[in-house]
Design an enzyme around this catalytic site. Structure first.
Site, PDB file in Angstrom:
ATOM      1  N   GLU A  39      37.223 -37.328  42.365  1.00 32.50           N
ATOM      2  CA  GLU A  39      38.277 -36.544  42.909  1.00 32.50           C
ATOM      3  C   GLU A  39      38.684 -37.352  43.565  1.00 32.50           C
ATOM      4  OE1 GLU A  39      34.987 -35.558  42.139  1.00 32.50           O
ATOM      5  OE2 GLU A  39      35.484 -33.461  40.477  1.00 32.50           O
ATOM      6  N   PHE A  79      25.184 -21.287  42.514  1.00 26.23           N
ATOM      7  CA  PHE A  79      25.202 -22.771  41.810  1.00 26.23           C
ATOM      8  C   PHE A  79      27.021 -23.644  42.616  1.00 26.23           C
ATOM      9  CE2 PHE A  79      25.929 -25.342  38.389  1.00 26.23           C
ATOM     10  CZ  PHE A  79      25.558 -26.463  38.259  1.00 26.23           C
ATOM     11  N   GLN A  80      26.798 -24.526  42.139  1.00 23.11           N
ATOM     12  CA  GLN A  80      28.300 -25.118  42.836  1.00 23.11           C
ATOM     13  C   GLN A  80      28.863 -24.301  43.616  1.00 23.11           C
ATOM     14  OE1 GLN A  80      29.617 -26.695  39.259  1.00 23.11           O
ATOM     15  NE2 GLN A  80      28.497 -28.832  39.444  1.00 23.11           N
ATOM     16  N   LYS A 102      36.286 -18.518  40.382  1.00 23.68           N
ATOM     17  CA  LYS A 102      36.322 -17.936  38.664  1.00 23.68           C
ATOM     18  C   LYS A 102      36.828 -16.372  38.643  1.00 23.68           C
ATOM     19  CE  LYS A 102      34.382 -19.422  34.984  1.00 23.68           C
ATOM     20  NZ  LYS A 102      32.730 -20.559  34.238  1.00 23.68           N
ATOM     21  N   MET A 159      37.225 -57.394  58.254  1.00 21.08           N
ATOM     22  CA  MET A 159      37.461 -56.471  59.679  1.00 21.08           C
ATOM     23  C   MET A 159      36.198 -56.870  60.469  1.00 21.08           C
ATOM     24  SD  MET A 159      39.620 -55.915  61.347  1.00 21.08           S
ATOM     25  CE  MET A 159      41.730 -55.272  60.946  1.00 21.08           C
TER      26      MET A 159
END
Ligand SMILES: Cc1ncc(C[n+]2csc(CCOP(=O)(O)OP(=O)(O)O)c2C)c(N)n1
Lengths: 170, 555
Positions: B50, B112-113, B162, B469
């Site tokens: 993502e 969940f999630q 949802k 760097m």
């Protein structure tokens, strides 16, 4: 210097978290913040007392303005306004000394709102200075519990910081 | 018309003219993907992580000037977006991100999630929404696009539970937005504009300091006019690079920490600093009390909160840089400033931007060659580190918006997904990625996306087998105690290319690169060029921590 801001916000869930998060994230010091509904159901009003010099205050105001849910901000510090705070104080008090406490309460036009076997609970409204003085007067008796609402404020006279109101309306 | 909220969402995106969504599916966003499948009008780019989706959408927005659109599922899908959102927020890039959320009845139960993504992203979004009422969805999407793309642009996140997505609503897309707390100012204050024009005519040693706002407001032509009318030199912030042609005689290059000495000297000695769409970032100013100490400061920015935040400003102008510049230009007359320009010419001669050519394969040479071979006709995405600064120093940008890089956040891993997004937005342009072996390994999985989408990106890895760097910082500030900056193992990036079915080359010298470059740059394929450059090379000059920008040292 302490400033008093009258802030109108959308009455949306999460708006308090947005404002509070902004203050903590940017290291601004809040003295008090009181929030509640207004004459319009879709608008809430926050009275925020914030500590800082002019530059800090400019940043506070500008950063608050960047929040989409903030509709209007007025710094009313230099104006004539009425401000009030409410305090509830539970004081240690044997029944024999109730009279004394009542006398103190009378001086501040406070009210006894509850009695326990060994405590008295008093309510007092006023500006910050008065509430501070009241608190000090009760301290010698032993304060068991204290809660203050934080101050709310409103401009005097015809002027208003409401949604359609103008600060400089006469 | 009756439809589910998920279908309404897709319809809204179509009406906003969205052509491509960068995303990754999951359970909580299932209804939305189903609606997307049924509509078939919007292209979906399936990334491999993502974070890649946000960076790609971000680069797509930078490359095309349109709003980037991202979709991800709840929980881990949403948290994987966080770096990318912060990146877009810091660099003021317009994004609309839609995340799935657990059903409303489960919100707040540690389902969940479930994560509180609106809470998590509050400080890194311009605004965000949790949709509780399906009927409000069209208005929320309308607002989201409006907020993301107007004023100072930024990311807006819409979290969609949802069950809300599955609800049926009467679809009606609002024509206007109603946001009483959001009204950006575009036209500058008239008296301030006059004041600014007056100061510009009177100044003896003006410098224009132009940031990313020049690109966001499309003010590059006005910037050019201003510079030429005033005969004023122009320095760009990192974000402003490509906003002024790299080969223009009035160009000073980048200023600040790794800026050119002549840009830093010009700013230090100017009597008028004209700040345009820039925010006096600490990497630009160095020790703030020594920054343009003798200058009157004009600051034009669309975000009022940026004005007076870090430095005292004499003429603040809140507005769109382009509109404000147009206003100012109307009051200017051609000005000759041979004395000041002569001084600058001397500084340029005395302190040129250069590097030591000692026979080793220098990373700066790679950038110079890319610049020369493409004649600036490329879109250059970078990652974060030394290679990024060398691009800033040595690539001569020609067209606005052709540098795509993570400025404010400095997020390693931006480069590859950014190149993917830029190439999708500009299919006919040459897109080059300049990356480091450290950065590339952070989001290397997006090679698969590049293959999927058949993107002919040219990837140049300035491979110094470590975190150059930070190694440089340890050399400078930690007495060469190198800690965790050398990789014991680095994959063979040319072989890696093979694993993805791509062409891969390893080059060890300038001559090898010279032979390879014409073929690579004209190839229709994705190519990885693994450049084994001098690992000891430093970015120079550098302003040591806590010093004024005129105190740069060679490094
Ligand atoms: C996500 C992230 N983690 C850590 C850093 C700190 N950091 C800045 S530059 C750098 C090294 C980058 O190495 P590489 O990509 O190989 O580029 P080089 O400097 O060698 O050109 C690191 C670790 C960062 N900017 N971003």
């Amino acid at each position: 210097m302490r400033h008093t801001l009258a802030v109108l916000v959308e009455n949306n869930p999460g708006v308090l978290a947005r404002v509070a998060g902004l203050f903590s994230r940017r290291g601004f010091n809040i003295d008090s913040l009181a929030v509640g509904r207004t004459e319009r159901p879709d608008v809430s009003r926050m009275t925020i007392v914030v500590e800082g010099d002019d530059r800090v205050l400019e940043q506070v105001t500008k950063q608050l303005h960047k929040l989409v849910d903030v509709i209007k901000i007025n710094d009313i510090t230099p104006d004539e306004y009425v401000d009030r705070e409410l305090v509830l104080i539970k004081v240690n008090c044997e029944p024999a000394r109730r009279g004394e406490i009542m006398q103190v309460a009378d001086v501040f036009r406070a009210r006894i709102v509850d009695l326990g076997r060994k405590t008295v609970t008093v309510e007092c409204t006023g500006n910050e200075g008065k509430i501070n003085a009241f608190e000090e007067s009760l301290r010698p008796y032993g304060i068991k519990e204290l809660v203050r609402t934080g101050k709310i404020a409103m401009l005097r006279g015809n002027r208003s910081t409401s949604l359609d109101g103008k600060k400089d309306d006469e | 018309m009756q439809m589910t909220a998920a279908q309404a969402l897709i319809r809204c995106l179509e009406l906003e003219g969205v052509e491509v969504i960068f995303g990754y599916p999951g359970g909580a966003i299932l209804p939305v993907y189903d609606a997307l499948c049924q509509s078939g009008n919007i292209k979906h780019v399936l990334v491999r992580h993502e974070q890649g989706a946000v960076h790609a959408a971000d680069a797509y927005a930078r490359a095309t000037g349109r709003v980037g659109v991202v979709m991800a599922t709840s929980g881990p899908g949403a948290t994987n977006l966080v770096t990318g959102i912060a990146n877009a927020y810091m660099d003021s890039i317009p994004l609309v991100l839609v995340t799935g959320q657990v059903p409303t009845s489960q919100v707040g139960t540690d389902a969940f999630q479930e994560v509180d993504i609106t809470g998590i992203t509050m400080p890194i979004t311009k605004h965000n929404y949790l949709v509780k009422d399906a009927k409000r969805l069209p208005a929320i999407i309308k607002n989201a696009f409006h907020i993301a793309s107007t004023g100072r642009p930024g990311p807006v996140l819409v979290d969609l539970p949802k069950d809300v997505a599955a609800e049926t609503i009467d679809f009606d897309y609002p024509k206007t937005v109603k946001l009483r707390g959001y009204k950006p100012t575009y036209s500058g204050h008239r008296t301030k504009i006059l004041e600014a024009a007056d100061l510009m005519m009177k100044a003896e040693r003006p410098v224009i300091y132009a940031g990313g706002g020049i690109l966001n407001s499309g003010a590059t032509a006005e910037l050019m006019d201003l510079a030429e009318v005033l005969s004023a030199p122009v320095t760009n912030t990192f974000m402003g690079l490509s906003g002024f042609p790299g080969d223009h005689p009035l160009f000073l290059g980048m200023l600040g920490l790794h800026g050119t000495r002549y840009a830093n000297l010009a700013v230090t000695h100017c009597d008028l600093l004209i700040a345009l769409g820039a925010r006096f970032d600490d990497r630009v100013t160095g020790k703030i009390s020594s920054f343009a100490p003798g200058a009157t400061v004009i600051h034009v920015d669309i975000d009022p909160a940026e004005i007076g935040k870090n430095v005292r400003v004499h003429v603040p102008i809140v507005g769109d840089v382009r509109q404000v510049l147009r206003g100012i230009l109307a009051h200017l007359k051609k000005k000759d400033r041979s004395g000041w320009l002569e001084q600058i010419r001397q500084w340029k001669e005395q302190y040129p931007l250069t590097y030591v050519r000692d026979g080793r394969f220098k990373p700066q040479a790679v950038i110079e060659k890319l610049s020369r071979h493409t004649r600036g006709e490329a879109v250059v995405a970078t990652d974060v580190g030394q290679h990024q600064m060398w691009v800033a120093q040595f690539f001569r940008f020609k067209h606005p918006g052709t540098l795509i890089s993570s400025g404010g956040l400095g997020a390693m891993g931006f480069g590859l997904p950014a190149a993917v997004g830029a190439q999708i937005g500009l299919p006919d342009r040459l897109v080059i990625l300049v990356t480091g072996d450290g950065s590339l390994q952070m989001t290397m999985q997006e090679l698969a996306t590049a293959v999927d989408q058949k993107l002919p990106i040219k990837i140049f890895v300035l491979n110094n087998s470590g975190l150059g760097m930070v190694r440089q910082l340890q050399e400078l500030y930690c007495d060469r105690r190198y800690m965790a900056t050398r990789f014991k193992f680095v994959p063979d990036f040319a072989l890696l290319a093979k694993a993805y079915g791509l062409a891969g080359h390893t080059v060890k010298s300038e001559e090898e690169l010279d032979r390879l470059l014409p073929g690579v740059l004209s190839s229709p394929e994705t190519v990885i060029v693994n450049c084994l450059v001098d690992p000891e090379e430093n970015v120079s000059p550098i302003v040591p921590a806590g010093h004024g920008i005129d105190q740069a040292i060679d490094c």
